[in-house]
Design an enzyme around this catalytic site. Structure first.
Site, PDB file in Angstrom:
ATOM      1  CE  LYS A  45      22.306 -23.291   5.127  1.00  0.00           C
ATOM      2  NZ  LYS A  45      23.489 -22.531   4.604  1.00  0.00           N
ATOM      3  CB  SER A  46      17.048 -18.482   9.186  1.00  0.00           C
ATOM      4  OG  SER A  46      16.982 -19.594  10.038  1.00  0.00           O
TER       5      SER A  46
ATOM      6  CG  HIS B  21      24.418 -18.235  12.902  1.00  0.00           C
ATOM      7  ND1 HIS B  21      23.399 -17.686  12.174  1.00  0.00           N
ATOM      8  CD2 HIS B  21      25.205 -18.888  11.999  1.00  0.00           C
ATOM      9  CE1 HIS B  21      23.576 -17.991  10.892  1.00  0.00           C
ATOM     10  NE2 HIS B  21      24.659 -18.708  10.761  1.00  0.00           N
TER      11      HIS B  21
ATOM     12  NE  ARG C 221      14.167 -21.282   4.477  1.00  0.00           N
ATOM     13  CZ  ARG C 221      15.026 -21.797   3.609  1.00  0.00           C
ATOM     14  NH1 ARG C 221      16.307 -21.892   3.918  1.00  0.00           N
ATOM     15  NH2 ARG C 221      14.613 -22.203   2.410  1.00  0.00           N
TER      16      ARG C 221
ATOM     17  CB  SER D 298      18.396 -25.047   4.232  1.00  0.00           C
ATOM     18  OG  SER D 298      19.399 -24.213   3.756  1.00  0.00           O
TER      19      SER D 298
ATOM     20  CG  MET E  70      22.119 -12.039  -3.754  1.00  0.00           C
ATOM     21  SD  MET E  70      21.330 -12.255  -2.148  1.00  0.00           S
ATOM     22  CE  MET E  70      22.581 -13.120  -1.218  1.00  0.00           C
TER      23      MET E  70
ATOM     24  NE  ARG F 281      19.316 -26.545  -0.309  1.00  0.00           N
ATOM     25  CZ  ARG F 281      18.147 -27.171  -0.519  1.00  0.00           C
ATOM     26  NH1 ARG F 281      18.088 -28.149  -1.378  1.00  0.00           N
ATOM     27  NH2 ARG F 281      17.062 -26.815   0.143  1.00  0.00           N
ATOM     28  CE  LYS F 282      15.519 -28.108  -4.861  1.00  0.00           C
ATOM     29  NZ  LYS F 282      14.414 -29.023  -4.478  1.00  0.00           N
TER      30      LYS F 282
HETATM   31  P1  A3P Z   1      18.072 -23.325   0.694  1.00  0.00           P
HETATM   32  O1  A3P Z   1      19.185 -24.221   1.142  1.00  0.00           O
HETATM   33  O2  A3P Z   1      16.721 -23.812   1.152  1.00  0.00           O
HETATM   34  O3  A3P Z   1      18.090 -23.034  -0.759  1.00  0.00           O
HETATM   35  P2  A3P Z   1      21.857 -18.931   5.344  1.00  0.00           P
HETATM   36  O4  A3P Z   1      22.400 -17.783   4.596  1.00  0.00           O
HETATM   37  O5  A3P Z   1      21.252 -18.543   6.665  1.00  0.00           O
HETATM   38  O6  A3P Z   1      22.860 -20.018   5.437  1.00  0.00           O
HETATM   39  O7  A3P Z   1      20.601 -19.483   4.535  1.00  0.00           O
HETATM   40  C1  A3P Z   1      20.798 -20.112   3.300  1.00  0.00           C
HETATM   41  C2  A3P Z   1      19.446 -20.307   2.667  1.00  0.00           C
HETATM   42  O8  A3P Z   1      18.963 -19.030   2.184  1.00  0.00           O
HETATM   43  C3  A3P Z   1      19.523 -21.220   1.454  1.00  0.00           C
HETATM   44  O9  A3P Z   1      18.263 -21.909   1.417  1.00  0.00           O
HETATM   45  C4  A3P Z   1      19.665 -20.210   0.312  1.00  0.00           C
HETATM   46  O10 A3P Z   1      19.325 -20.728  -0.944  1.00  0.00           O
HETATM   47  C5  A3P Z   1      18.685 -19.135   0.787  1.00  0.00           C
HETATM   48  N1  A3P Z   1      18.930 -17.842   0.118  1.00  0.00           N
HETATM   49  C6  A3P Z   1      20.086 -17.171   0.002  1.00  0.00           C
HETATM   50  N2  A3P Z   1      19.915 -16.057  -0.731  1.00  0.00           N
HETATM   51  C7  A3P Z   1      18.622 -16.028  -1.084  1.00  0.00           C
HETATM   52  C8  A3P Z   1      17.823 -15.131  -1.878  1.00  0.00           C
HETATM   53  N3  A3P Z   1      18.347 -14.048  -2.458  1.00  0.00           N
HETATM   54  N4  A3P Z   1      16.513 -15.408  -2.035  1.00  0.00           N
HETATM   55  C9  A3P Z   1      15.965 -16.514  -1.466  1.00  0.00           C
HETATM   56  N5  A3P Z   1      16.666 -17.397  -0.713  1.00  0.00           N
HETATM   57  C10 A3P Z   1      17.976 -17.164  -0.527  1.00  0.00           C
END
Ligand code: A3P
Length: 297
Positions: free
Chosen positions: A51-52, A108, A130, A138, A232, A257-258
Site C-alpha cells: 500500500k505504499s 514486498h 509512504r 489504505s 491508471m 482508491r483515492k
Molecule cells: P489509497 O488506498 O490511499 O488510495 P499499492 O500499489 O502498494 O497497493 O498501493 C496502493 C495505493 O497507491 C492506493 O492508495 C492507490 O490509490 C495509490 N495509487 C495507485 N496508483 C496511484 C497513482 N497513479 N497516483 C497516486 N496514487 C496511486
C-alpha cells in the site's frame, strides 16, 4: 500492541522467521530459495511495503524502460511487465531465467529475505516508502477487496494487527528500517510516495538518472501522463483489473482508491493517532527519515 501470537489473528497468514506470509501464495521453502536467486547486473528490483504505491511505481518503471509501453504498441499487464519475485503463482508460465534484460521485478519482501547477491551492489533497487498512517488506511480498505486476508471487523482491530505486524510483509517499521539502515550495502534509490504526489516529473527524472536511461522531454511527458492516477484508474492493464478472481473481489473496490496524502485523518481517532506517534517515535526516532503526513503541511 500485544506480544507476538503463535498463530496470526488472520488465519490466511502464517509466521515465518518473524514475518507474516500468505499461506496460499508463498511457501517457506520458496522464501528461503530466494536468497540464492541469480541476479543479473542490469536487473532492477522495486521494493515496497504493501500500500505504499507499488502499482504506481511498477507502471512508472515499465514506462521508463519500455518504449512499446510508452507508445502503446505493447498491450501487456503490469504484473507481467514487472513480475513479483515472491508470488510466482501470478506468473506460472514465465521462466524468470529466460526473461530478456533488463529484467524488472517487484517485491514486498523484507531485506532479510532478499536475494543475497543484491548486497554486492549487483543490480539496482528502488525502494518506495509512504507515510505509515496513510499505509494503514489504505491497507484497511484493501482488506475489502483482497480475498487473501480476513476482513477486520473494525478499524481498531486492523490498527492493532498492523502494529503487531500481523499483515503480509510484517511490521512496517521493520521493513523500512531494514532496507534503510542497510542502504550502503545496496545500489539503492529511495523515493517517497508523497514526493511523487507533489512532483511526479521530478521523481520520474530521478529514476531515469538512477537507471542511467536517457529519455527526451516528450517521453517524460508520456510517462507522467500515463502514470497519473486518472489515467491508471481507467487502464485495466495498469490497475491490475485482470488479477485472478480468486485473489481480488473487483465488486468491492480497486487498487486505485483515492491516491491522496493525509486520508488517515478521516479514520484515525485522536487516541489512535497518539498511540501511533508514540510507537513511531520509539521505532524510528533514531533514523533521519521524515515523512509528509498531509499536504499542504
Ligand atoms: P489509497 O488506498 O490511499 O488510495 P499499492 O500499489 O502498494 O497497493 O498501493 C496502493 C495505493 O497507491 C492506493 O492508495 C492507490 O490509490 C495509490 N495509487 C495507485 N496508483 C496511484 C497513482 N497513479 N497516483 C497516486 N496514487 C496511486
Amino acid at each position: 500492541m500485544s506480544a507476538i501470537t503463535p498463530v496470526p489473528r488472520d488465519k490466511n497468514l502464517y509466521w515465518y522467521k518473524g514475518f507474516c506470509f500468505i499461506k496460499d501464495m508463498i511457501q517457506p521453502e520458496y522464501i528461503d530459495s530466494l536468497k540464492d536467486f541469480k541476479i543479473r547486473d542490469d536487473d532492477v528490483f522495486l521494493v515496497t511495503y504493501p500500500k505504499s504505491g507499488t502499482i504506481w511505481s511498477q507502471q512508472i518503471l515499465s514506462l521508463i524502460c519500455s518504449e512499446g509501453h510508452r507508445n502503446g504498441t505493447e498491450q501487456i499487464d503490469t504484473n507481467e511487465r514487472v513480475p513479483w519475485l515472491e508470488f510466482r503463482a501470478l506468473n506460472p508460465e514465465t521462466d524468470y531465467n529466460l526473461r530478456p534484460s533488463p529484467r524488472l521485478f517487484v517485491t514486498h519482501l523484507s531485506e532479510l529475505f532478499a536475494p543475497r547477491e543484491l548486497k554486492n551492489k549487483k543490480a539496482k533497487v528502488i525502494y518506495v516508502m509512504r507515510n505509515p498512517k496513510d499505509v494503514i488506511k489504505s491497507f484497511y480498505h484493501f482488506e475489502n477487496i483482497t480475498l487473501l486476508s480476513e476482513k477486520s471487523p473494525d478499524f481498531q482491530h486492523f490498527f492493532e494487527k498492523f502494529l503487531d505486524g500481523e499483515v503480509y510483509a510484517g511490521k512496517w517499521f521493520h521493513h523500512v528500517r531494514g532496507w534503510y539502515t542497510l542502504k550502503d550495502s545496496y545500489n539503492i534509490l529511495f523515493l517517497k510516495y508523497e514526493d511523487m504526489i507533489k512532483d511526479l516529473r521530478s521523481a520520474v527524472k530521478k529514476i531515469c538518472t538512477f537507471l542511467e536511461i536517457k529519455l527526451d522531454e516528450k517521453s517524460i511527458d508520456i510517462v507522467v501522463k500515463k502514470a497519473s492516477f486518472k489515467e491508471m484508474k481507467t487502464d485495466p492493464l495498469a490497475n491490475k483489473e485482470n488479477m485472478p478472481e480468486d485473489l481480488i473481489d473487483k465488486k468491492c473496490g480497486s487498487f486505485m482508491r483515492k491516491g491522496q496524502v493525509g486520508d488517515w485523518k478521516n479514520i484515525m481517532t485522536v487516541a489512535q493517532n497518539e498511540t501511533f506517534d508514540k510507537i513511531f517515535q520509539e521505532e524510528m526516532g533514531d533514523l533521519s527519515l521524515n515523512f509528509t503526513w498531509q499536504i499542504p503541511e
